[in-house]
Design a protein around this motif. Structure first.
Motif, PDB file in Angstrom:
ATOM      1  N   GLN A 269       0.825  -1.213   0.000  1.00 28.93           N
ATOM      2  CA  GLN A 269       0.000   0.000   0.000  1.00 28.93           C
ATOM      3  C   GLN A 269       0.866   1.273   0.000  1.00 28.93           C
ATOM      4  O   GLN A 269       0.349   2.356   0.227  1.00 28.93           O
TER       5      GLN A 269
ATOM      6  N   TYR B   2      -5.807  13.010   4.114  1.00 38.01           N
ATOM      7  CA  TYR B   2      -6.026  12.434   2.794  1.00 38.01           C
ATOM      8  C   TYR B   2      -4.784  12.681   1.948  1.00 38.01           C
ATOM      9  O   TYR B   2      -4.138  13.725   2.039  1.00 38.01           O
TER      10      TYR B   2
ATOM     11  N   ASP C 153      -4.769   7.656  -2.074  1.00 36.86           N
ATOM     12  CA  ASP C 153      -5.340   7.462  -3.414  1.00 36.86           C
ATOM     13  C   ASP C 153      -6.859   7.661  -3.448  1.00 36.86           C
ATOM     14  O   ASP C 153      -7.579   6.960  -4.157  1.00 36.86           O
ATOM     15  N   TYR C 154      -7.368   8.598  -2.651  1.00 34.94           N
ATOM     16  CA  TYR C 154      -8.819   8.837  -2.678  1.00 34.94           C
ATOM     17  C   TYR C 154      -9.187   9.449  -4.033  1.00 34.94           C
ATOM     18  O   TYR C 154      -8.431  10.213  -4.621  1.00 34.94           O
ATOM     19  N   SER C 155     -10.345   9.112  -4.506  1.00 33.86           N
ATOM     20  CA  SER C 155     -10.784   9.622  -5.818  1.00 33.86           C
ATOM     21  C   SER C 155     -12.134  10.323  -5.743  1.00 33.86           C
ATOM     22  O   SER C 155     -12.443  11.174  -6.572  1.00 33.86           O
TER      23      SER C 155
ATOM     24  N   ARG D 269      -3.910  12.169  -2.144  1.00 29.24           N
ATOM     25  CA  ARG D 269      -4.391  11.780  -3.465  1.00 29.24           C
ATOM     26  C   ARG D 269      -3.394  10.899  -4.204  1.00 29.24           C
ATOM     27  O   ARG D 269      -2.248  10.746  -3.784  1.00 29.24           O
TER      28      ARG D 269
ATOM     29  N   SER E 258     -13.192   3.702   5.409  1.00 23.83           N
ATOM     30  CA  SER E 258     -14.376   2.857   5.275  1.00 23.83           C
ATOM     31  C   SER E 258     -14.549   1.944   6.476  1.00 23.83           C
ATOM     32  O   SER E 258     -13.646   1.740   7.283  1.00 23.83           O
TER      33      SER E 258
ATOM     34  N   LYS F  83      -6.008   2.607   1.709  1.00 27.55           N
ATOM     35  CA  LYS F  83      -6.275   3.244   0.412  1.00 27.55           C
ATOM     36  C   LYS F  83      -7.760   3.516   0.211  1.00 27.55           C
ATOM     37  O   LYS F  83      -8.620   2.891   0.834  1.00 27.55           O
ATOM     38  N   ASN F  84      -8.005   4.477  -0.662  1.00 26.20           N
ATOM     39  CA  ASN F  84      -9.312   4.781  -1.248  1.00 26.20           C
ATOM     40  C   ASN F  84     -10.240   5.575  -0.337  1.00 26.20           C
ATOM     41  O   ASN F  84     -10.672   6.655  -0.704  1.00 26.20           O
ATOM     42  N   ALA F  85     -10.544   5.065   0.858  1.00 29.11           N
ATOM     43  CA  ALA F  85     -11.518   5.786   1.682  1.00 29.11           C
ATOM     44  C   ALA F  85     -11.424   5.333   3.125  1.00 29.11           C
ATOM     45  O   ALA F  85     -10.924   4.248   3.425  1.00 29.11           O
TER      46      ALA F  85
END
Length: 666
Positions: free
Chosen positions: A43, A228, A174-176, A230, A129, A125-127
């Motif tokens: 990661q 965060y 790597d949030y989008s 990106r 969650s 990664k991503n969010a």
């Protein structure tokens, strides 16, 4: 460059400490802070840690495949020291949930990471969650094995654990999607307790479970922050696909990454450097040696699946380090003291020795005070142990044991050897100088004798004062004075070497005076025969008066003169003198050719003696003695042809002409 700190024992599967990494920690003489990162494998944890340390140089290995690159825990080899004199270590950990490791190994790494870190980075990664939270919650629940102290009430344990725990930082990579809440707001919302009212059945159980996890997590960490980050975008001139760019991310220059990424990254980096603090347990910071002992204890407890009682571990670690420091102080003190005596002839006077020893011991006491941590009294207790090792005193305060006593006795022994040599050298030097002084021009005047002797003695005493290694020089100076000899009230020595030289000079003076007296006696012919005793006494008185003026350093002249004339047998000389006699004509009526003479006349009975030794000639007149001397004791001239001898050369020539004319013609 990095070194491994924790590795997996290939035989047991347990945590194992790598000695190279342990040495890095052990040599840190400052408070230690560890920024440690955990999270799923592959990661980008290593990339982040590299950039936290340097923009372009890589400390940790980064792979470009889907296989995990980092195994165990690695730290940067060169700690970073901040303005607060804190050493910062960045720790890269093996990714969670890798194919070649199980949950037990992940749990061990997670528990160790919680126990040693000051900032705990959780990288996903991503969010932010529920799925990522569930993975974290499993580890958090297992961390209930971490306690502040054994037999501590739960409520109090949670409060103290939160105080001693690391700061939690969640990095979402790597949030989008567009973020409606700021990172910290999202995390705080995530940690909010859910209401259990009007909930039943399975939903209520799920809520209770989530709330319990949140509560455990809140009690485990000191603070919570979220950032965060990106997806890194690159300069389009690179002509690389996104996949190729991500694969070569670690080798590309950091300034080639997009400005937006670098700004978000710098925000995280600044937060770390601004907020990292030394690792503390019960308000006690840890330096290298203590941290090493603490790490060993934590690893041992994790491997044995026992509860990790942080305060107990720290307390034991501090004591273990204190014992090591005490042992080192003892050994190094002994070594430094031994250096004072590298040369077997080296020694010091007592005050200098105690001063040097005090400096050495003070340095080690300060070393112990600076390196022993814990309660306020702990360092002083171990310093007391060091002092007991160093010196033992009796009830009166006199030194009777300990290392200082041993070295003090050793110094005194060597000092005595050196002082004895100094004393012997002074004695030999004194004798040598006195012998040289007395070897010529004898006899010496007493002023010269005592002045020179005093100069030699002072020179030797000054040399002793300069070279004696003792605070009590009086003993050795008295020994030298006793050897040299003492003087009486009359300035005459009565013992020691000085008496020998005094007697030598005294004898030389007596010999010289005796020679002088004998010469004067012979010159004045004191032992010739006198016609009157008065003349003899006058001659003696004249001799005495002359001797008073010419004798050398004769302090007791009367005694000397009396002994001298007695040895000359003056009584015999006196008795041999016959005074003139008065003769009556009635007694000798026919004396002087039968003439009846009345009156007095001197009878020629007085004898005159030849003054030459071994000659018994006497005469009724002085003229007869002179004739005798002229004939018998003046220079003689021998005849070369016969045994006759003559008083002059002329007599020899006349004799030869008469008796040896024929022989002479031959």
């Amino acid at each position: 460059m990095s070194v491994q700190l924790i590795k997996k024992d290939p035989k047991t599967g347990l945590l194992s400490i790598d000695n190279e990494g342990l040495d890095i920690l052990k040599n840190i003489d400052a408070d230690i802070s560890i920024c440690l990162i955990v999270g799923p494998y592959r990661q980008g944890k290593s990339f982040l840690m590299n950039r936290f340390i340097s923009e372009n140089e890589n400390t940790f290995s980064v792979g470009d495949t889907d296989e995990p690159c980092t195994k165990g825990i690695w730290i940067n080899k060169n700690p970073i020291k901040n303005s607060k004199n804190t050493c910062i270590l960045f720790a890269d950990t093996e990714g969670l949930e890798s194919d070649d490791c199980d949950e037990a190994w992940d749990t061990k790494l997670f528990l160790l990471s919680l126990s040693i870190s000051s900032i705990f980075l959780y990288n996903t990664k991503n969010a932010l969650s529920n799925d990522a939270f569930k993975k974290l919650s499993v580890m958090v629940n297992l961390s209930q094995r971490i306690k502040i102290k054994s037999n501590t009430p739960t409520a109090f344990n949670n409060i103290k654990l939160k105080q001693d725990g690391p700061k939690f930082v969640w990095i979402v990579r790597d949030y989008s999607l567009k973020q409606t809440l700021k990172p910290n707001e999202r995390l705080n919302k995530f940690l909010e307790m859910e209401s259990e009212s009007e909930k039943t059945g399975k939903k209520l159980d799920d809520i209770k479970t989530r709330n319990e996890i949140k509560d455990n997590m809140i009690n485990l960490f000191k603070s919570f922050d979220c950032f965060y980050l990106r997806i890194p975008e690159f300069d389009g001139k690179l002509n690389l696909t996104l996949t190729e760019q991500l694969q070569s991310l670690n080798s590309l220059k950091f300034n080639k990454i997009s400005k937006e990424f670098r700004q978000e990254f710098e925000e995280i980096r600044s937060f770390i450097y601004d907020n990292i603090t030394p690792k503390e347990i019960n308000n006690e910071k840890m330096r290298g040696q203590v941290f090493c002992e603490y790490l060993k204890s934590v690893v041992k407890l994790i491997n044995s699946d026992e509860c990790i009682n942080l305060h107990d571990i720290l307390s034991e670690s501090v004591k273990a380090v204190a014992e090591n420091i005490l042992s080192k102080a003892k050994a190094d003190y002994t070594t430094e003291m031994e250096k004072l005596f590298n040369d077997k002839n080296t020694c010091f006077n007592e005050s200098d020795f105690l001063s040097k020893e005090k400096t050495i011991s003070r340095n080690f006491i300060e070393f112990m005070r600076s390196n022993i941590f814990g309660s306020n009294n702990l360092a002083e207790n171990y310093i007391k142990k060091f002092e007991e090792f160093r010196e033992v005193k009796d009830h009166s305060g006199k030194l009777k044991g300990g290392k200082l006593f041993e070295f003090k006795e050793r110094n005194e022994k060597q000092a005595n050897i050196l002082n004895d040599k100094v004393l012997n050298d002074a004695k030999n030097n004194y004798i040598e100088k006195m012998k040289k002084f007395m070897s010529s021009d004898l006899p010496k005047s007493w002023n010269s004798f005592y002045k020179s002797e005093n100069d030699f003695s002072s020179e030797c005493i000054n040399s002793m004062n300069n070279n004696l290694i003792t605070s009590n020089k009086t003993k050795y100076l008295n020994d030298f004075k006793l050897f040299k000899g003492e003087k009486s009230y009359s300035n005459k020595p009565y013992s020691g070497e000085l008496l020998k030289f005094y007697n030598q000079n005294e004898q030389s003076i007596q010999d010289k005076n005796l020679r002088t007296a004998n010469d004067l006696w012979e010159t004045r012919k004191i032992d010739q025969r006198y016609s009157k005793k008065a003349d003899f006494e006058n001659a003696l008185e004249s001799l005495k008066s002359s001797l008073k003026n010419v004798l050398f350093e004769c302090s007791d002249f009367d005694s000397f003169y009396s002994n001298f004339v007695n040895k000359k047998d003056i009584d015999r000389i006196r008795n041999s003198i016959i005074e003139p006699t008065t003769i009556s004509s009635s007694v000798y009526p026919n004396y002087s050719s039968g003439i009846n003479f009345q009156g007095t006349f001197s009878r020629p009975e007085t004898k005159f003696y030849c003054p030459y030794p071994n000659c018994r000639f006497t005469s009724q007149s002085e003229h007869g003695v002179k004739v005798h001397i002229g004939r018998m004791h003046k220079e003689q001239f021998d005849c070369p042809y016969c045994p006759l001898c003559f008083s002059s050369e002329h007599g020899v020539r006349v004799h030869i002409g008469r008796m040896h004319r024929d022989d002479d013609s031959d």
